[in-house]
Design a protein around this motif. Structure first.
Motif, PDB file in Angstrom:
ATOM      1  N   THR A  41     -46.217  18.380  14.201  1.00  0.00           N
ATOM      2  CA  THR A  41     -46.026  17.548  13.009  1.00  0.00           C
ATOM      3  C   THR A  41     -44.606  17.742  12.503  1.00  0.00           C
ATOM      4  OG1 THR A  41     -46.877  19.306  11.569  1.00  0.00           O
ATOM      5  CG2 THR A  41     -48.446  17.635  12.317  1.00  0.00           C
TER       6      THR A  41
ATOM      7  N   PRO B 143     -41.765  17.551   9.265  1.00  0.00           N
ATOM      8  CA  PRO B 143     -41.835  17.919   7.847  1.00  0.00           C
ATOM      9  C   PRO B 143     -42.232  16.743   6.955  1.00  0.00           C
ATOM     10  CG  PRO B 143     -39.853  18.822   8.859  1.00  0.00           C
ATOM     11  CD  PRO B 143     -40.470  17.899   9.871  1.00  0.00           C
ATOM     12  N   GLN B 144     -43.242  16.957   6.137  1.00  0.00           N
ATOM     13  CA  GLN B 144     -43.711  15.934   5.214  1.00  0.00           C
ATOM     14  C   GLN B 144     -44.423  16.634   4.066  1.00  0.00           C
ATOM     15  OE1 GLN B 144     -43.094  12.931   4.866  1.00  0.00           O
ATOM     16  NE2 GLN B 144     -44.787  11.716   4.089  1.00  0.00           N
ATOM     17  N   ASP B 145     -43.941  16.455   2.833  1.00  0.00           N
ATOM     18  CA  ASP B 145     -44.565  17.087   1.678  1.00  0.00           C
ATOM     19  C   ASP B 145     -44.473  16.159   0.470  1.00  0.00           C
ATOM     20  OD1 ASP B 145     -41.928  17.342   0.606  1.00  0.00           O
ATOM     21  OD2 ASP B 145     -41.683  19.266   1.602  1.00  0.00           O
ATOM     22  N   ASP B 146     -44.902  16.662  -0.687  1.00  0.00           N
ATOM     23  CA  ASP B 146     -44.956  15.836  -1.897  1.00  0.00           C
ATOM     24  C   ASP B 146     -43.575  15.409  -2.389  1.00  0.00           C
ATOM     25  OD1 ASP B 146     -47.669  16.073  -1.851  1.00  0.00           O
ATOM     26  OD2 ASP B 146     -47.759  17.709  -3.310  1.00  0.00           O
ATOM     27  N   ASN B 147     -42.533  16.088  -1.922  1.00  0.00           N
ATOM     28  CA  ASN B 147     -41.183  15.728  -2.365  1.00  0.00           C
ATOM     29  C   ASN B 147     -40.666  14.452  -1.701  1.00  0.00           C
ATOM     30  OD1 ASN B 147     -40.726  17.978  -4.085  1.00  0.00           O
ATOM     31  ND2 ASN B 147     -40.349  19.260  -2.299  1.00  0.00           N
ATOM     32  N   GLN B 148     -41.274  14.067  -0.589  1.00  0.00           N
ATOM     33  CA  GLN B 148     -40.705  12.997   0.218  1.00  0.00           C
ATOM     34  C   GLN B 148     -41.087  11.614  -0.294  1.00  0.00           C
ATOM     35  OE1 GLN B 148     -38.438  13.849   2.341  1.00  0.00           O
ATOM     36  NE2 GLN B 148     -38.921  16.019   2.000  1.00  0.00           N
TER      37      GLN B 148
ATOM     38  N   CYS C 264     -36.315  15.221  -3.409  1.00  0.00           N
ATOM     39  CA  CYS C 264     -37.211  15.791  -4.409  1.00  0.00           C
ATOM     40  C   CYS C 264     -37.572  14.699  -5.407  1.00  0.00           C
ATOM     41  CB  CYS C 264     -36.544  16.967  -5.133  1.00  0.00           C
ATOM     42  SG  CYS C 264     -37.658  17.852  -6.265  1.00  0.00           S
TER      43      CYS C 264
ATOM     44  N   ARG D 232     -39.307  21.725  -9.590  1.00  0.00           N
ATOM     45  CA  ARG D 232     -38.907  22.140  -8.243  1.00  0.00           C
ATOM     46  C   ARG D 232     -37.433  21.909  -7.956  1.00  0.00           C
ATOM     47  NH1 ARG D 232     -44.149  19.586  -6.512  1.00  0.00           N
ATOM     48  NH2 ARG D 232     -42.984  17.687  -6.040  1.00  0.00           N
TER      49      ARG D 232
END
Length: 565
Positions: free
Chosen positions: A112, A114-119, A446, A522
């Motif tokens: 996978t 990188p993929q998180d809530d910031n993207q 972010c 953040r």
């Protein structure tokens, strides 16, 4: 079996001949772009964002056919968003965040990205090149007052000089010459401009060949990158599979040693292999071929992308193996880097030396891309018996040993930091940063809240980056020091694109000015920021300099240094 046609229908465009005097166009142009593919269109749109007009010359009469480049990275989507063309990419493209690799009939890797809530944007979208070109073309046509597209126009000769160039052009309506201050060569791997100037790409060409097949197949299989090593459908080779919009699937399979390329692309030889692959995958629906071609991996680059008034980008500058999807993405990055620098030079805001930094940075990026692409190529299509033994050993061990699986990782493209760029402002040893993107790196994404005229809306940090220099000023309340406000006014008087953007750690209703609020808590931590920290960002989203206790003079000096290289 009959060939299908692509669901997408390309519109045909006619060529044109401008006003001439003795066979020479009467108007001299600031910038002429040769090649109307994704890179050429991106350069034209980037220049237009700075108010710089260009002529775009394209030999064909429409956008391309065939899937060609199909994977667009998050970094490219950020660039395309600034170009004003991202809506079609996100509406039509198929997003994906990872993939699977199989050795014979066993899964040996599930990766996978990188993929998180910031993207804000997906790691990758699958979209055929004809869609890519069409969406960029649609945006260019909205700026027709700045982008003059000339279809069915071929370059037959170029005379390059220290003060510009003359292009000899051929069209169905007649031949003519055009004078221009700058030429941007985006005319592909068989670049006419590169050949006319006697320049050669240097590096490595690999013997391994792949047949590329586009088929139409209705399937609800999820979108992900699929790689099959030594599959039963094509023993001893590698097969790659990508799902695209409109029920189009892209299949790349490696030819065995000794296979004749001319015979290999004949439908009667391609169809059985594709059917065998689909049977192995468990895809039993009706399908039909659309397009067949052959590909050979190259890892090549020019040593310099600037030659007097001629600048190279995309495949005209470098050829990168398809493994890791760095081809079109690196070309779009070329366009993003070049457009703002060329625009500043044309507008008299920077010296020509700024364009040398384009070559420095993008040649460095090409070598980085070639390094990763070469590693992937040598694994996908081993160039020797020793590499073949190594691959078999890795794949065999990966079945039971998870630690070995990282060696199979296809190393998907990611943003490259220009750590040694001559534009970067050196960081002081005192007050060093503990986190955040260093000079030369792209901004880390972010989420934040933008407060404008008392109204708040959810947004992301990259929403604040437009075609200008941007200074992100971190503080508790979003108030701007007087000296920075004065700097902004001074630069605007000089017509230099610059914006000071306040970023607050807390929401202060009494702060009347527009500002941005780190509502997640953040952003400050991610950037190692504290009240008084400033990040200076280039028009292409790369950090130019950063300071913990910045003075307006620091920012002014950094911009002056970059523009007067």
């Amino acid at each position: 079996m009959e060939f299908k046609t692509y669901p997408f229908t390309a519109k045909k465009y006619a060529g044109q001949v401008p006003k001439l005097d003795n066979g020479i166009e009467t108007k001299r142009h600031a910038v002429t772009i040769v090649g109307g593919g994704p890179v050429g269109l991106a350069v034209a749109l980037g220049l237009a964002n700075h108010g710089v007009p260009s002529v775009l010359i394209e030999a064909d009469d429409s956008v391309c056919y065939g899937s060609r480049a199909i994977c667009i990275s998050r970094r490219s989507l950020e660039i395309i968003e600034r170009l004003g063309a991202v809506d079609g990419f996100l509406k039509t493209g198929l997003p994906w965040a990872g993939g699977r690799s199989f050795y014979r009939d066993t899964e040996v890797l599930h990766f996978t990205m990188p993929q998180d809530d910031n993207q804000k944007l997906p790691p990758m979208v699958n979209l055929a090149q004809y869609h890519i070109e069409q969406f960029l073309l649609d945006a260019a046509q909205q700026k027709s007052e700045l982008i003059d597209i000339r279809w069915q126009t071929k370059v037959t000769a170029i005379e390059s000089r220290a003060d510009g160039a003359t292009l000899r052009l051929s069209t169905p309506e007649g031949d003519y010459s055009l004078n221009t201050d700058w030429v941007v060569a985006c005319d592909g791997g068989r670049s006419t401009i590169r050949e006319a100037l006697g320049l050669q790409l240097k590096g490595t060409s690999y013997e391994g060949r792949y047949v590329i097949v586009d088929i139409e197949l209705d399937s609800d299989r999820p979108t992900e990158r699929l790689a099959y090593f030594d599959p039963s459908s094509n023993p001893g080779s590698t097969v790659l599979v990508h799902k695209q919009p409109d029920n189009v699937w892209r299949i790349d399979y490696q030819l065995r040693d000794g296979e004749d390329a001319e015979q290999a692309v004949k439908p009667e030889n391609v169809m059985p292999r594709v059917q065998s692959l689909l049977d192995m995958m468990g895809e039993h629906g009706a399908w039909a071929p659309i397009w067949i071609t052959i590909y050979k991996a190259n890892a090549l680059t020019l040593e310099s992308y600037r030659h007097e008034r001629v600048l190279f980008g995309g495949d005209a500058a470098h050829l990168v193996p398809i493994f890791g999807v760095r081809g079109a993405n690196s070309g779009i990055d070329d366009a993003d880097n070049l457009a703002w620098k060329l625009a500043f030079v044309v507008r008299g805001l920077a010296s020509e030396g700024l364009l040398d930094s384009y070559s420095d940075e993008r040649v460095f990026a090409a070598h980085e891309n070639l390094s990763y692409g070469t590693k992937s190529t040598e694994f996908m299509a081993p160039p020797s018996f020793a590499f073949e033994l190594m691959r078999k050993a890795v794949l065999g061990l990966a079945i039971k040993h998870e630690r070995v699986r990282s060696l199979i990782n296809p190393r998907q493209t990611s943003a490259i930091a220009y750590t040694a760029s001559p534009l970067n402002t050196p960081e002081a040893q005192s007050g060093a940063f503990e986190a955040g993107p260093a000079p030369g790196a792209v901004l880390t994404e972010c989420s934040l809240t933008i407060v404008e005229r008392g109204n708040a809306r959810a947004a992301h940090l990259t929403d604040l980056i437009t075609p200008r220099f941007t200074a992100l000023h971190f503080s508790e309340d979003g108030r701007i020091p007087v000296e920075f406000a004065e700097l902004e006014a001074t630069l605007q008087e000089k017509k230099l694109p610059f914006k000071l953007i306040p970023v607050a750690s807390h929401l202060h209703p009494e702060t009347k000015s527009d500002h941005n609020w780190d509502h997640t808590g953040r952003l400050f931590a991610m950037y190692g920021a504290r009240p008084g920290t400033v990040y200076l960002v280039r028009p292409d989203g790369h950090v130019l300099g950063r300071w913990h206790a910045a003075a307006a003079a620091n920012v002014a000096a950094a911009i002056h240094h970059a523009l007067q290289m």
